[in-house]
Design a protein around this motif. Structure first.
Motif, short mmCIF file in Angstrom:
data_model
loop_
_atom_site.label_atom_id
_atom_site.label_comp_id
_atom_site.label_asym_id
_atom_site.label_seq_id
_atom_site.Cartn_x
_atom_site.Cartn_y
_atom_site.Cartn_z
N SER A 258 0.81 -1.22 0.00
CA SER A 258 0.00 0.00 0.00
C SER A 258 0.84 1.27 0.00
O SER A 258 1.90 1.35 0.63
CB SER A 258 -0.92 0.02 1.23
OG SER A 258 -1.82 -1.04 1.20
N LEU A 259 0.32 2.28 -0.70
CA LEU A 259 0.93 3.60 -0.70
C LEU A 259 0.39 4.45 0.45
O LEU A 259 1.08 5.35 0.94
CB LEU A 259 0.68 4.29 -2.03
CG LEU A 259 1.11 3.50 -3.28
CD1 LEU A 259 0.81 4.29 -4.54
CD2 LEU A 259 2.59 3.14 -3.21
N ARG A 260 -0.86 4.21 0.84
CA ARG A 260 -1.49 4.81 2.02
C ARG A 260 -2.28 3.72 2.71
O ARG A 260 -2.95 2.93 2.05
CB ARG A 260 -2.43 5.98 1.65
CG ARG A 260 -1.80 7.17 0.99
CD ARG A 260 -0.81 7.90 1.89
NE ARG A 260 -1.29 8.19 3.22
CZ ARG A 260 -1.92 9.33 3.56
NH1 ARG A 260 -2.19 10.25 2.64
NH2 ARG A 260 -2.29 9.55 4.81
N GLU A 261 -2.26 3.68 4.04
CA GLU A 261 -2.98 2.65 4.77
C GLU A 261 -3.16 3.10 6.22
O GLU A 261 -2.23 2.99 7.02
CB GLU A 261 -2.23 1.32 4.72
CG GLU A 261 -3.06 0.12 5.08
CD GLU A 261 -4.13 -0.17 4.04
OE1 GLU A 261 -5.32 -0.13 4.41
OE2 GLU A 261 -3.78 -0.43 2.87
N PRO A 262 -4.34 3.60 6.58
CA PRO A 262 -4.55 4.10 7.94
C PRO A 262 -4.23 3.08 9.02
O PRO A 262 -3.68 3.41 10.06
CB PRO A 262 -6.03 4.47 7.94
CG PRO A 262 -6.35 4.77 6.51
CD PRO A 262 -5.52 3.83 5.71
N PHE A 263 -4.58 1.82 8.79
CA PHE A 263 -4.23 0.77 9.75
C PHE A 263 -3.98 -0.56 9.04
O PHE A 263 -2.93 -1.15 9.17
CB PHE A 263 -5.32 0.60 10.82
CG PHE A 263 -4.90 -0.29 11.96
CD1 PHE A 263 -3.98 0.16 12.89
CD2 PHE A 263 -5.41 -1.57 12.09
CE1 PHE A 263 -3.56 -0.67 13.94
CE2 PHE A 263 -5.01 -2.39 13.13
CZ PHE A 263 -4.09 -1.95 14.06
N GLY A 264 -4.93 -1.05 8.28
CA GLY A 264 -4.76 -2.30 7.55
C GLY A 264 -5.36 -3.48 8.28
O GLY A 264 -4.66 -4.25 8.94
N ASP A 283 2.01 5.13 7.03
CA ASP A 283 0.85 5.42 7.87
C ASP A 283 0.76 4.47 9.07
O ASP A 283 1.70 4.35 9.82
CB ASP A 283 -0.43 5.38 7.03
CG ASP A 283 -0.45 6.40 5.91
OD1 ASP A 283 0.23 7.44 6.06
OD2 ASP A 283 -1.09 6.18 4.88
N GLY A 284 -0.37 3.78 9.21
CA GLY A 284 -0.58 2.93 10.38
C GLY A 284 -0.09 1.51 10.24
O GLY A 284 -0.26 0.70 11.17
N LEU A 285 0.54 1.16 9.11
CA LEU A 285 0.98 -0.23 8.93
C LEU A 285 2.01 -0.68 9.97
O LEU A 285 1.93 -1.81 10.46
CB LEU A 285 1.51 -0.45 7.51
CG LEU A 285 0.43 -0.66 6.44
CD1 LEU A 285 1.07 -0.86 5.07
CD2 LEU A 285 -0.46 -1.85 6.78
N PRO A 286 3.00 0.15 10.33
CA PRO A 286 3.92 -0.31 11.38
C PRO A 286 3.21 -0.66 12.68
O PRO A 286 3.61 -1.60 13.38
CB PRO A 286 4.87 0.88 11.55
CG PRO A 286 4.85 1.57 10.23
CD PRO A 286 3.43 1.43 9.74
#
Length: 352
Positions: A258-264, A283-286
């Motif tokens: 993903s290029l943008r992902e608030p959480f996933g 974003d929220g992936l980490p």
């Protein structure tokens, strides 16, 4: 407590819908009187089976202002009849409509920001409290000028939700080593970069297979890109799968470009199934991955980096086993039970 979850619709393959349905069911199980108000949907039987009252309102179409007013007009008699303590709105138009109607019933409004990258996301500030689904979303909403006193972080949870059985009822047979992604097929998910990365992987490991689970408007374009990559015979498009865990249960590596992902949300599903994780560091992936100790994070839009991470796991069985074990560890914060309790704490705060 009388709680209303309010959405534009409850159609499958929408992350905010999955969260709202699981959340409503969990809150009902805790003894609250819970309603879900929305247009057309796919989860009515799940809601009723779990003690949630589903109330249908007409789908609102047209331009944003007209859609918002139409929704407010439909919501007004429902709120006057229910008289809820809390309305939790999960999308922008629903949030604005709920704010317009709030004065007639006296409820407190909570808005949950699922997609902070949407250009209308700053309007979610209309809530008495604004729930951000990750620290990344929290920071973005603060950048939009939303007061810290309004914002609270509640991570999305999918593990143990009412929408699905505790474990997949069936498992999909895959060719291995198996890499999979689960996502909508549109540019934000970086599927084109993942296909390019897999083409690199396939040249060094011809036995590898990539499974792309999901559907969307760019499917035809991505199928053509896969065919042109030189690895097309090993790239499989499954279409939408009702319970992706049926695939993930047999996957070695879960990849998300993903290029943008608030959480996933799908990251927690992959962790539940014990997949090794390779995702972009956006974003929220980490937060969803649990940091570098639980998965490999790579830069976005960088197929070479994604390919190197995938190959490091494929070529080292011990490393793959270590990351698979790490993925499924420390997942308590990704459960629906924790999400429900944290959300109720937000409700209690503004009611008191």
């Amino acid at each position: 407590m009388i709680i209303v979850h309010y959405l534009n619709h409850t159609l499958q393959a929408n992350g905010h819908v999955a969260v709202a349905v699981d959340l409503a069911c969990a809150q009902a199980a805790l003894g609250h009187q819970v309603y879900l108000v929305s247009g057309r949907g796919d989860f009515d039987d799940v809601l009723v089976r779990n003690g949630v009252t589903k109330i249908d309102v007409p789908d609102a179409r047209g331009l944003f202002p007209l859609r918002m007013l139409t929704m407010a007009r439909s919501l007004l008699p429902v709120m006057r009849r229910i008289r809820p303590d809390i309305v939790n709105a999960h999308m922008v138009t629903a949030a604005i409509a709920a704010r317009l109607v709030a004065w007639t019933s006296g409820y407190k409004l909570v808005t949950t920001v699922h997609n902070s990258f949407d250009r209308q996301a700053p309007l979610m500030r209309v809530g008495d409290r604004v729930i951000a689904v990750s620290k990344s979303v929290y920071d973005e909403m603060r950048g939009f000028g939303v007061a810290a006193s309004k914002l609270r972080i509640v991570h999305n949870g999918t593990i143990g939700g009412a929408r699905r059985p505790a474990v997949p009822v069936q498992r999909t047979t895959l060719s291995r080593p198996a890499i999979a992604t689960v996502c909508g097929l549109h540019p934000r998910k970086g599927v084109d970069h993942l296909i390019d990365a897999f083409a690199i992987v396939h040249r060094q490991c011809p036995a590898a297979h990539l499974y792309i689970v999901g559907d969307g408007p760019f499917r035809t374009a991505y199928e053509q890109r896969a065919a042109d990559s030189g690895a097309g015979a090993s790239i499989h498009f499954t279409g939408h799968v009702g319970d992706p865990r049926e695939v993930l249960a047999e996957v070695d590596i879960f990849a998300l470009a993903s290029l943008r992902e608030p959480f996933g949300l799908v990251v927690s599903e992959a962790r539940e199934m014990g997949c090794a994780l390779v995702t972009t560091d956006v974003d929220g992936l980490p937060e969803a991955v649990g940091g570098a100790d639980h998965g490999i994070l790579v830069p976005p839009a960088d197929p070479a980096a994604m390919a190197a991470a995938l190959l490091s796991l494929i070529n080292d069985p011990a490393l793959l086993a270590r990351y698979r074990a790490a993925s499924s560890a420390d997942t308590e914060g990704l459960t629906v039970a924790v999400m429900a309790k944290s959300t109720l704490d937000v409700y209690d705060e503004i009611i008191s």
